[in-house]
Design a protein around this motif. Sequence first.
Motif, PDB file in Angstrom:
ATOM      1  N   GLY A 111     -35.841   8.813  55.502  1.00 55.66           N
ATOM      2  CA  GLY A 111     -34.583   7.853  55.032  1.00 55.66           C
ATOM      3  C   GLY A 111     -34.868   7.429  53.821  1.00 55.66           C
ATOM      4  O   GLY A 111     -33.880   6.447  53.715  1.00 55.66           O
ATOM      5  N   ALA A 112     -35.643   7.943  52.808  1.00 55.53           N
ATOM      6  CA  ALA A 112     -35.428   7.489  51.712  1.00 55.53           C
ATOM      7  C   ALA A 112     -34.093   7.440  50.802  1.00 55.53           C
ATOM      8  O   ALA A 112     -33.504   8.562  51.217  1.00 55.53           O
ATOM      9  CB  ALA A 112     -36.481   8.202  50.651  1.00 55.53           C
ATOM     10  N   PRO A 113     -33.706   6.763  50.190  1.00 53.71           N
ATOM     11  CA  PRO A 113     -32.335   6.605  49.542  1.00 53.71           C
ATOM     12  C   PRO A 113     -32.261   8.016  48.745  1.00 53.71           C
ATOM     13  O   PRO A 113     -33.309   8.540  47.799  1.00 53.71           O
ATOM     14  CB  PRO A 113     -32.243   5.434  48.615  1.00 53.71           C
ATOM     15  N   THR A 114     -31.008   8.399  48.527  1.00 45.11           N
ATOM     16  CA  THR A 114     -30.902   9.793  47.605  1.00 45.11           C
ATOM     17  C   THR A 114     -29.760   9.522  46.805  1.00 45.11           C
ATOM     18  O   THR A 114     -28.979   8.446  47.160  1.00 45.11           O
ATOM     19  CB  THR A 114     -30.490  10.919  48.613  1.00 45.11           C
ATOM     20  N   TYR A 115     -29.499  10.210  45.399  1.00 44.19           N
ATOM     21  CA  TYR A 115     -28.578   9.812  44.372  1.00 44.19           C
ATOM     22  C   TYR A 115     -27.983  11.225  44.257  1.00 44.19           C
ATOM     23  O   TYR A 115     -28.616  12.224  44.031  1.00 44.19           O
ATOM     24  CB  TYR A 115     -29.188   8.992  43.333  1.00 44.19           C
ATOM     25  N   THR A 116     -26.744  11.162  43.601  1.00 46.65           N
ATOM     26  CA  THR A 116     -26.154  12.127  43.118  1.00 46.65           C
ATOM     27  C   THR A 116     -26.550  12.483  41.616  1.00 46.65           C
ATOM     28  O   THR A 116     -26.883  11.291  41.096  1.00 46.65           O
ATOM     29  CB  THR A 116     -24.594  12.120  43.155  1.00 46.65           C
ATOM     30  N   LEU A 117     -26.301  13.393  40.986  1.00 45.26           N
ATOM     31  CA  LEU A 117     -26.774  13.625  39.615  1.00 45.26           C
ATOM     32  C   LEU A 117     -25.932  12.423  38.698  1.00 45.26           C
ATOM     33  O   LEU A 117     -26.186  12.130  37.747  1.00 45.26           O
ATOM     34  CB  LEU A 117     -26.357  14.871  39.143  1.00 45.26           C
ATOM     35  N   ASP A 118     -24.614  12.283  39.111  1.00 41.27           N
ATOM     36  CA  ASP A 118     -23.687  11.202  38.390  1.00 41.27           C
ATOM     37  C   ASP A 118     -24.281   9.816  38.547  1.00 41.27           C
ATOM     38  O   ASP A 118     -24.298   9.062  37.454  1.00 41.27           O
ATOM     39  CB  ASP A 118     -22.279  11.237  38.949  1.00 41.27           C
ATOM     40  N   GLU A 119     -24.884   9.520  39.554  1.00 46.77           N
ATOM     41  CA  GLU A 119     -25.626   8.404  39.921  1.00 46.77           C
ATOM     42  C   GLU A 119     -26.657   8.184  38.923  1.00 46.77           C
ATOM     43  O   GLU A 119     -26.892   7.056  38.457  1.00 46.77           O
ATOM     44  CB  GLU A 119     -25.681   8.002  41.302  1.00 46.77           C
ATOM     45  N   ILE A 120     -27.438   9.214  39.009  1.00 49.38           N
ATOM     46  CA  ILE A 120     -28.803   9.176  38.119  1.00 49.38           C
ATOM     47  C   ILE A 120     -28.355   9.169  36.662  1.00 49.38           C
ATOM     48  O   ILE A 120     -29.045   8.153  35.992  1.00 49.38           O
ATOM     49  CB  ILE A 120     -29.488  10.304  38.417  1.00 49.38           C
ATOM     50  N   ASP A 121     -27.608   9.762  36.215  1.00 47.82           N
ATOM     51  CA  ASP A 121     -27.207   9.496  34.803  1.00 47.82           C
ATOM     52  C   ASP A 121     -26.590   8.344  34.434  1.00 47.82           C
ATOM     53  O   ASP A 121     -26.907   7.586  33.551  1.00 47.82           O
ATOM     54  CB  ASP A 121     -25.899  10.416  34.491  1.00 47.82           C
TER      55      ASP A 121
END
Length: 89
Positions: free
Chosen positions: A68-78
Motif C-alpha cells: 500500500g505504499a503511495p504511487t505517483y504519476t510521472l507528471d506528479e513526480i515532475d
Amino acid sequence: MIIKSSTTLRNDYPSISKLAHEKQEPIYITKNGEGDLVVMSIEAFERREELMRLKAALDEAEREYQAGAPTYTLDEIDTMMEEIINGKE
C-alpha cells in the motif's frame, strides 16, 4: 551451455579465457565428469551482479506497492522535482 573439463582449464587456460570473453556467458567446469566450477569473464559477472541488484530493487518496489505504499504519476513526480529544485518544498 558451455561445458569444459578441468583438464582443459589447466592445460589450455588461454582458450577458456578467450571463450569466456567471446561468449559472455558462464563456462561450466567439470572434474571427473561432475560439475565443479563456473568460470566467466569479469564483464559478464559484473553484468549479472547488476541484473541481480536491479531484480532485488524491483522486488522491493513490488512488495512496497503490494503493502500500500503511495504511487505517483510521472507528471506528479515532475511537479515535485520542480518544487524541490525551485525551493518550494
